[in-house]
Design a protein around this motif. Structure first.
Motif, PDB file in Angstrom:
ATOM      1  N   LEU A 201      45.262  37.262  91.485  1.00  0.00           N
ATOM      2  CA  LEU A 201      45.897  36.571  90.644  1.00  0.00           C
ATOM      3  C   LEU A 201      47.463  36.916  90.291  1.00  0.00           C
ATOM      4  CD1 LEU A 201      43.166  36.299  88.123  1.00  0.00           C
ATOM      5  CD2 LEU A 201      43.815  34.461  89.336  1.00  0.00           C
ATOM      6  N   LEU A 202      47.742  38.518  90.282  1.00  0.00           N
ATOM      7  CA  LEU A 202      48.784  38.897  90.204  1.00  0.00           C
ATOM      8  C   LEU A 202      49.936  38.483  91.360  1.00  0.00           C
ATOM      9  CD1 LEU A 202      48.043  42.359  89.050  1.00  0.00           C
ATOM     10  CD2 LEU A 202      49.168  40.488  87.624  1.00  0.00           C
ATOM     11  N   VAL A 203      49.426  38.361  92.567  1.00  0.00           N
ATOM     12  CA  VAL A 203      50.043  37.960  93.566  1.00  0.00           C
ATOM     13  C   VAL A 203      50.418  36.422  93.618  1.00  0.00           C
ATOM     14  CG1 VAL A 203      50.304  37.525  96.026  1.00  0.00           C
ATOM     15  CG2 VAL A 203      49.473  39.717  95.124  1.00  0.00           C
ATOM     16  N   ALA A 204      49.470  35.545  92.997  1.00  0.00           N
ATOM     17  CA  ALA A 204      49.845  34.488  93.078  1.00  0.00           C
ATOM     18  C   ALA A 204      50.692  33.820  91.677  1.00  0.00           C
ATOM     19  CB  ALA A 204      48.372  33.616  92.615  1.00  0.00           C
ATOM     20  N   GLY A 205      51.169  34.995  90.926  1.00  0.00           N
ATOM     21  CA  GLY A 205      52.192  34.635  89.862  1.00  0.00           C
ATOM     22  C   GLY A 205      51.659  34.620  88.391  1.00  0.00           C
ATOM     23  N   LEU A 206      50.386  34.819  88.380  1.00  0.00           N
ATOM     24  CA  LEU A 206      50.017  34.806  86.931  1.00  0.00           C
ATOM     25  C   LEU A 206      49.968  36.190  86.351  1.00  0.00           C
ATOM     26  CD1 LEU A 206      48.351  32.994  85.078  1.00  0.00           C
ATOM     27  CD2 LEU A 206      46.068  33.993  85.765  1.00  0.00           C
ATOM     28  N   HIS A 207      50.694  36.177  85.269  1.00  0.00           N
ATOM     29  CA  HIS A 207      51.075  37.485  84.578  1.00  0.00           C
ATOM     30  C   HIS A 207      50.694  37.398  82.856  1.00  0.00           C
ATOM     31  CE1 HIS A 207      53.628  37.923  88.007  1.00  0.00           C
ATOM     32  NE2 HIS A 207      53.409  38.969  88.333  1.00  0.00           N
TER      33      HIS A 207
ATOM     34  N   VAL B  21      44.514  37.513  83.908  1.00  0.00           N
ATOM     35  CA  VAL B  21      44.228  38.259  85.012  1.00  0.00           C
ATOM     36  C   VAL B  21      42.860  39.242  84.841  1.00  0.00           C
ATOM     37  CG1 VAL B  21      46.617  38.191  85.855  1.00  0.00           C
ATOM     38  CG2 VAL B  21      45.661  40.090  84.374  1.00  0.00           C
ATOM     39  N   LEU B  22      42.474  39.237  83.509  1.00  0.00           N
ATOM     40  CA  LEU B  22      41.426  40.076  83.242  1.00  0.00           C
ATOM     41  C   LEU B  22      40.150  39.350  83.147  1.00  0.00           C
ATOM     42  CD1 LEU B  22      42.826  42.393  80.299  1.00  0.00           C
ATOM     43  CD2 LEU B  22      42.665  42.914  82.649  1.00  0.00           C
TER      44      LEU B  22
END
Length: 351
Positions: free
Chosen positions: A42-48, A52-53
């Motif tokens: 999710l982080l790599v996909a740009g979701l910040h 993400v939890l």
């Protein structure tokens, strides 16, 4: 997240009490690996964002649903049920006292100082997390074994297992801490960058506390696994330690609020660890004076090197060199325990 974490904690307790440690371990490893990979994706996909939890929460809830117990077919004796409920209640009180005290430290740090100090404290606390996790892992492993030992083995055998576990923990954890303490300041600067000067001395309070907590686990376990009286003593030690820590905060915060936070936490936590250790020491007539004297002497030496290194701004290589010297001396002093540890690990490593 609160629902999933609470549910998982509850069902971990059921697995723990029901002797289903292997099933719990498989689920814990699976959840850890899967949630880590999902969060990374999710982080790599740009979701910040907090979303993400979500994988961790979903996986914990899945564990709860799969583990939901079926209705028992056999009625439980009321006396036994009351005994179980008393044990659970005492365990909960003790856990809330010790864990609540630990969590309250961060809140009190923010109230007594500022958010910058909280960040400094959190940076130091992060590096001690692996040592603190050792305590929880050891408790899960030792409790079933020592509980069975009280029923099927003599006091001499329980004493032998307690002494063996404590000795090996002292050898490993004090050795690790002796290396970590002198280089802690350099590690903080490496991980978090410059500007975390307070974290460099805060961690010098936290590492010995984490080590003492982990070393006390066999003593806590042997006391709590015997009877509800033992669990009552453990809960009382947790409450006493937390109370003393709070008193230290009340006295010292007006004088030096930055120093008061880690000092109060250290004093309270050491009391929580010391009471069951002393009880087990006396009850089973353990020969621990030499072991604990050497352990605290080693930690004191490492702390002195760390303070000197921070005062004189030693480079990392110099601090690491001092740490290696301390470790070599520790291994030499504990050579019998090191040899025993190597003997036990050899089959697991080399078959």
């Amino acid at each position: 997240m609160v629902l999933s974490a609470s549910g998982r904690a509850f069902f971990e307790g059921l697995h723990f009490g029901g002797g289903e440690g292997a099933r719990l371990a498989k689920w814990s490893i699976g959840i850890a690996i899967t949630s880590t990979l999902a969060v990374a994706a999710l982080l790599v996909a740009g979701l910040h964002s907090v979303v993400v939890l979500a994988p961790l929460g979903v996986l914990n809830l899945t564990f709860v649903l799969v583990s939901w117990p079926r209705r028992p077919r056999v009625s439980v004796d009321r006396k036994l049920k009351r005994s179980v409920w008393l044990f659970v209640t005492l365990a909960m009180v003790g856990t809330l006292a010790s864990s609540g005290f630990s969590q309250a430290t961060v809140l009190v740090a923010g109230w007594a100082n500022n958010m910058e100090y909280v960040g400094q404290y959190a940076a130091a606390l992060t590096l001690t997390t692996p040592l603190m996790l050792v305590s929880a892992a050891l408790s899960s492993v030792l409790f079933p074994a020592l509980s069975a030992g009280h029923v099927t083995r003599s006091a001499v055998e329980v004493r032998a297992r307690l002494g063996e576990a404590t000795s090996l923990l002292i050898t490993v954890l004090v050795g690790v801490s002796a290396v970590l303490i002198p280089v802690a300041g350099s590690l903080i600067e490496l991980l978090w960058g410059r500007g975390f000067e307070a974290a460099k001395w805060i961690i010098l309070f936290l590492i010995p506390v984490a080590t003492a907590t982990a070393v006390a686990v066999p003593s806590v376990t042997v006391i709590t696994s015997k009877s509800n009286k033992g669990m009552l003593l453990s809960a009382a030690s947790s409450l006493s330690g937390a109370a003393v820590g709070v008193v230290v905060w009340m006295v010292l915060i007006p004088v030096n609020s930055e120093l008061a936070i880690p000092l109060g936490f250290a004093v309270g936590s050491l009391i929580v660890s010391a009471i069951p250790t002393v009880l087990a020491w006396v009850r089973y007539r353990m020969r621990w004076l030499g072991d604990f004297s050497l352990a605290w002497a080693c930690l004191a030496l490492a702390l002195n090197v760390a303070v000197l290194g921070q005062a004189r701004e030693f480079p990392f290589w110099q601090s690491f060199l001092f740490a290696l010297v301390i470790l070599c001396v520790w291994v030499l002093v504990r050579r019998r325990s090191v040899a025993e540890l190597a003997r036990r690990l050899r089959p697991a490593l080399f078959g």
